[in-house]
Design a protein around this motif. Structure first.
Motif, short mmCIF file in Angstrom:
data_model
loop_
_atom_site.label_atom_id
_atom_site.label_comp_id
_atom_site.label_asym_id
_atom_site.label_seq_id
_atom_site.Cartn_x
_atom_site.Cartn_y
_atom_site.Cartn_z
N GLU A 49 -15.91 42.01 6.87
CA GLU A 49 -15.95 41.94 5.42
C GLU A 49 -15.12 40.75 4.95
OE1 GLU A 49 -14.86 45.49 3.37
OE2 GLU A 49 -16.07 46.74 4.68
N SER A 50 -15.44 40.25 3.78
CA SER A 50 -14.65 39.19 3.18
C SER A 50 -13.25 39.75 2.90
CB SER A 50 -15.31 38.74 1.87
OG SER A 50 -14.55 37.75 1.26
N SER A 51 -12.22 39.14 3.52
CA SER A 51 -10.87 39.69 3.37
C SER A 51 -9.81 38.63 3.63
CB SER A 51 -10.66 40.87 4.32
OG SER A 51 -10.78 40.43 5.67
#
Length: 158
Positions: A49-51
């Motif tokens: 995930e975008s993180s």
């Protein structure tokens, strides 16, 4: 003023102070010391995930910035904001070909203990070196009647 409002105000002032202190040290940092950092960029990684995270470094007793699947504008926002989050409205892309900034990237930086207080300055310098065609800066903008700090990404003039 309620206790919560006061707490939020004090927290915001503290965070702004940390960023300003790091920004002031930008010009006084010994760039040769950055060779002791381990860092790298990579393209989009599926399954992540975008993180964005700050964790203890695996290589030394310093700190590690790890970013998965963020746009170049979002990477600059992390670096310029010293880890503080910016909303989508606060990230302004003002380039000739904005479609070129749609790609997602990953970034990792491991710093030794004596460079942890300037790790976001180091990240910004890595971005400037890796993507020399762009420049980014914090600017005060009025959005919805409220003046706030925004990250503005521009084409670098030749």
């Amino acid at each position: 003023m309620t206790r919560i409002s006061f707490f939020v105000l004090m927290l915001m002032l503290a965070l702004c102070g940390q960023y300003e202190a790091a920004a002031q040290r930008k010009n006084s940092c010994d760039v040769s010391a950055y060779d002791r950092c381990k860092w790298g960029f990579s393209k989009f990684k599926s399954g992540f995930e975008s993180s964005f995270h700050i964790t203890p470094s695996r290589f030394n007793k310093g700190r590690r910035i790890i970013v998965y699947n963020k746009s170049l504008a979002e990477l600059y926002a992390i670096a310029l904001g010293a880890g503080n989050q910016f909303s989508c409205e606060q990230i302004i892309v003002n380039v000739r070909k904005p479609q070129m900034l749609q790609a997602k990237y990953c970034y990792e930086l491991n710093t030794p203990p004596d460079l942890t207080d300037v790790m976001f300055v180091i990240m910004q310098q890595h971005l400037e070196g890796q993507y020399p065609e762009y420049t980014a800066a914090l600017e005060e903008r009025t959005i919805g009647g409220v003046t706030m700090s925004c990250v503005v990404l521009r084409d670098k003039e030749s």
